[in-house]
Design an enzyme around this catalytic site. Sequence first.
Site, PDB file in Angstrom:
ATOM      1  CE  LYS A 133      13.435   0.230 -21.443  1.00  0.00           C
ATOM      2  NZ  LYS A 133      12.422  -0.646 -20.791  1.00  0.00           N
ATOM      3  CG  ASP A 151      15.850  -5.284 -20.292  1.00  0.00           C
ATOM      4  OD1 ASP A 151      16.829  -5.617 -19.580  1.00  0.00           O
ATOM      5  OD2 ASP A 151      15.326  -6.060 -21.123  1.00  0.00           O
TER       6      ASP A 151
END
Length: 241
Positions: A133, A151
Amino acid sequence: MAITVDASAETALARTRRARRIVRALGELHPDARIALHFGNPLELLIATVLSAQCTDKKVNEVTPAVFGRYRDAGAYAAADREELEALLRPTGFFRAKANSLIGIGTALAERFGGEVPGRLADLVTLPGVGRKTANVVLGHAFGVPGITVDTHVGRLSRRFALTTETDPVRVESDLAGLIERRDWTIASDRMIFHGRRICHARRPACGACTIARLCPAFGEGPTDPLQAARLVRGDAEAAR
């Protein structure tokens, strides 16, 4: 408004086309979609993204000016006094673990990458505290390399849009990558994050105020009455919290 999408009967081609329509529609709804973190170079973005774990972007942006002013390069993070760094990071939460990550990142960059943030996913994920991420955030916004940032918002919306059934972020990323054009990976993530913060909330999505409703199999999870739903829509200040 009635639900118009039956994801269970959707072909792979139809899902791909719908996913791309969603990305375009989100762009019309959120033309200002962008990364919320403030940064001036790849190192600052990397540091800010690490600090954003379990913390709002608003709070990170309040803390980073002092951090960036004190530690201007990888060597400075590597040589940081731990107590001083922890004191600066305390408002972001988990400050001890984050200090460990920042010192480790500085050391790794200085020792293995000439003090520079690498522009490859395979290299970024070897840095302390950096997963896919964070790496995709840095690649997409500091290097212009398309990346999908999964996310909590992107994961939630992807499942509500029935673009994936997965909960593991890596698998969600893989599913989205197969549906969305590569050139749109970064901006699609930004738009979904904006939409998740402003309209498609975790507990009560503002379905009746959502222009993506015609493309969403989950329409009706939140209030469908336009006036009731409109009261749930958050502005920039609220969404940044």
